[in-house]
Design a protein around this motif. Structure first.
Motif, PDB file in Angstrom:
ATOM      1  N   TYR A 396    -137.101  34.084  87.126  1.00 18.10           N
ATOM      2  CA  TYR A 396    -137.911  33.325  86.157  1.00 18.10           C
ATOM      3  C   TYR A 396    -138.616  32.139  86.823  1.00 18.10           C
ATOM      4  N   ASP A 399    -141.469  30.821  84.801  1.00 21.07           N
ATOM      5  CA  ASP A 399    -141.205  30.478  83.394  1.00 21.07           C
ATOM      6  C   ASP A 399    -140.040  29.485  83.357  1.00 21.07           C
ATOM      7  N   ARG A 402    -137.775  29.478  80.133  1.00 19.27           N
ATOM      8  CA  ARG A 402    -136.849  30.616  80.081  1.00 19.27           C
ATOM      9  C   ARG A 402    -135.729  30.433  81.126  1.00 19.27           C
ATOM     10  N   LEU A 403    -136.100  29.891  82.292  1.00 20.48           N
ATOM     11  CA  LEU A 403    -135.107  29.651  83.341  1.00 20.48           C
ATOM     12  C   LEU A 403    -134.022  28.699  82.857  1.00 20.48           C
TER      13      LEU A 403
END
Length: 555
Positions: A396, A399, A402-403
């Protein structure tokens, strides 16, 4: 530890360091006779009591004084009392040296420009009172703990004044004034006392209070000399207490009758003949002596080291209110004072304050073992998660939101708190600052040796790795003058860092890599006792951390 956690920890570290370093950087027995009860009925012709020390200062500045003296001698003190004005104008501490040099002189506190005097302010018109020009008669030439001195003087009206000065086996003088009224009328006076310092040196240690100090009406009052220079005068009224001047290790204090009410106290500054003159002055309310009777007033004068046990003993034995507060324990009083007591206790048994510091660090580590253990367990688990974290970061990397979500889910699943690994650091900060304060203010640390080249735990490590310990004859800039113990401390910090979970962010990792070097240089000019404590504490942390990592199978 993710980026947000790292930022929070970094901010906390910076703020803690600001507290620790900012201030310094930017703001460079014989029994004593009890007083005879005095009458509260004041004659109608009594003048008001006006607190002023002017008449005790100006004559000293205007003329040399070669009047007779009484010598002072005990196991702890030598000095003299000038019979003219009955001034304490010389006093040397026999058990303390100015430096570690073999031929170093004893520490001298009182001089003609730093003296103390007791007196009486006349409040009845037409009655002469002893003042700074009065030449007293003494019954002996030397004051010792075994032989008190009695001074006498009789005025033109036939009223007799008697002053008995006693010295205990340490650093406390007891001054008992008696007025014997042989006249046909009542006489009123006010007892007073003053400590005067002319042209004092500038304060050397910004983090330690030096200047006026006292407990007045139950409250600690501290005023820096430079602040009083602007305000000129600070006045207080108190029942009980004490007042005087303090330095880093030394104290000179007047303690008046603790039962007298409405005692006036004045801290003052004057510029006289181009000289800066500071004084701490007290004056009692009117004391009336009926015809044919006598009245006594007893005060105390302490001049000596700020030893905690010594001040606490005087506080208990003489009833001097909160006398131990003369030691500047700082914000962390609840830690600093116990630390000093524990270190003194340990030093009493092992006979070496440096060894006492090592034992103290070990005991403290054992006390904090459960908390530190939890933190190291969290750090060990974090290290085991490093491969999974790197996989998430790679998956990720484009992102960030999201990470962070995936990382938090992983932490929750594995029951790991990434911030708990920083807990030992936060615990260490107040302990570190408190120990720093102990080493800065306590006379017990002054010139206390450890082993080898460390002969004063309150001073920086005198060795220098950049001159190969003196083998290379060149002047090293102050910031490069780093000794062996600061280097050892930096190495132990580096080893701790290598055992901790690695930070993925390259910038954060670079900052952390340089942290041991930064601390090494910052603490290089601090008291060597503090650096020894920090180094040994790091060693104990490494041992504990290595054990926990082995327990969880972490390399």
């Amino acid at each position: 530890m993710d980026k947000n956690d790292f930022k929070n920890v970094a901010v906390a570290i910076v703020l803690s360091l600001a507290v620790l370093f900012g201030v310094e950087w930017f703001f460079p027995t014989d029994p004593v006779p009890s007083a005879v009860p005095y009458s509260s009925t004041v004659p109608a012709d009594v003048q008001p009591v006006t607190p002023t020390a002017d008449n005790k200062i100006l004559p000293v500045l205007q003329e040399a004084d070669d009047s007779p003296v009484i010598s002072i001698r005990s196991d702890t003190l030598t000095g003299s009392i000038r019979l003219k004005g009955a001034r304490f104008d010389h006093l040397t501490l026999r058990q303390f040296k100015e430096t570690l040099a073999k031929e170093s002189p004893d520490v001298t506190l009182l001089t003609p420009s730093y003296y103390a005097a007791f007196g009486m302010t006349g409040l009845t018109k037409g009655v002469d009172m002893p003042d700074d020009q009065t030449l007293w008669t003494a019954d002996r030439e030397e004051l010792t703990p075994e032989t008190p001195v009695t001074l006498t003087w009789t005025n033109a009206q036939g009223i007799e004044f008697k002053r008995i000065i006693r010295l205990d086996k340490e650093y406390m003088f007891t001054v008992s004034d008696e007025v014997i009224n042989t006249s046909a009328h009542p006489v009123a006076f006010a007892a007073d006392g003053v400590i005067v310092r002319i042209n004092p040196p500038e304060t050397q240690v910004a983090t330690v209070h030096e200047g006026f100090v006292g407990v007045l009406d139950g409250s600690l009052r501290e005023i820096k000399l430079k602040d009083l220079k602007d305000d000129q005068k600070e006045s207080f009224t108190t029942t009980g207490g004490w007042m005087g001047l303090t330095e880093k290790y030394w104290l000179s204090v007047l303690a008046f009758d603790q039962k007298l009410q409405n005692v006036s106290n004045v801290y003052s500054y004057q510029s006289v003949q181009g000289k800066d003159v500071y004084s701490a002055y007290f004056v009692t309310p009117a004391l009336t002596v009926p015809s044919g009777q006598s009245v006594s007033n007893t005060s105390h004068f302490f001049v000596g080291p700020k030893e905690l046990k010594l001040l606490a003993d005087y506080q208990k034995e003489l009833g001097i209110e909160k006398f131990e507060l003369a030691i500047d324990f700082g914000w962390f009083y609840f830690l600093t004072k116990p630390f000093l007591i524990i270190l003194g206790f340990l030093n009493h048994f092992v006979g070496n304050m440096g060894v006492a510091i090592l034992i103290f660090a070990t005991l403290l580590r054992l006390l904090l073992l459960p908390i530190a253990g939890k933190s190291y367990e969290s750090m060990a688990k974090m290290r085991k998660l490093q491969p999974k974290l790197k996989d998430l970061q790679e998956r990720y990397k484009n992102d960030k939101m999201r990470l962070n979500q995936e990382m938090m889910m992983l932490y929750k699943k594995e029951k790991v708190n990434p911030a708990s690994g920083c807990l030992p650091l936060f615990i260490q900060i107040p302990i570190f600052f408190s120990l720093y304060k102990v080493l800065s203010v306590s006379i017990e640390m002054r010139q206390a040796p450890f082993f080898g080249w460390i002969q004063d735990l309150s001073a920086p490590d005198p060795s220098s790795v950049f001159t190969l310990f003196g083998l290379i004859p060149w002047d090293v800039p102050t910031f490069l003058n780093i000794g062996v113990w600061p280097v050892l401390m930096g190495i132990t910090m580096y080893l701790q860092q290598k055992m901790s979970p690695q930070v993925a962010d390259k910038n954060q990792a670079m900052v952390l890599r340089w942290m041991p070097v930064l601390f090494m240089f910052m603490l290089g000019r601090f008291a060597s006792g503090l650096v020894i404590y920090w180094t040994w504490s790091n060693v104990l942390s490494i041992i504990q951390q290595r054990y926990v990592m082995h327990k969880y199978g972490v390399d």
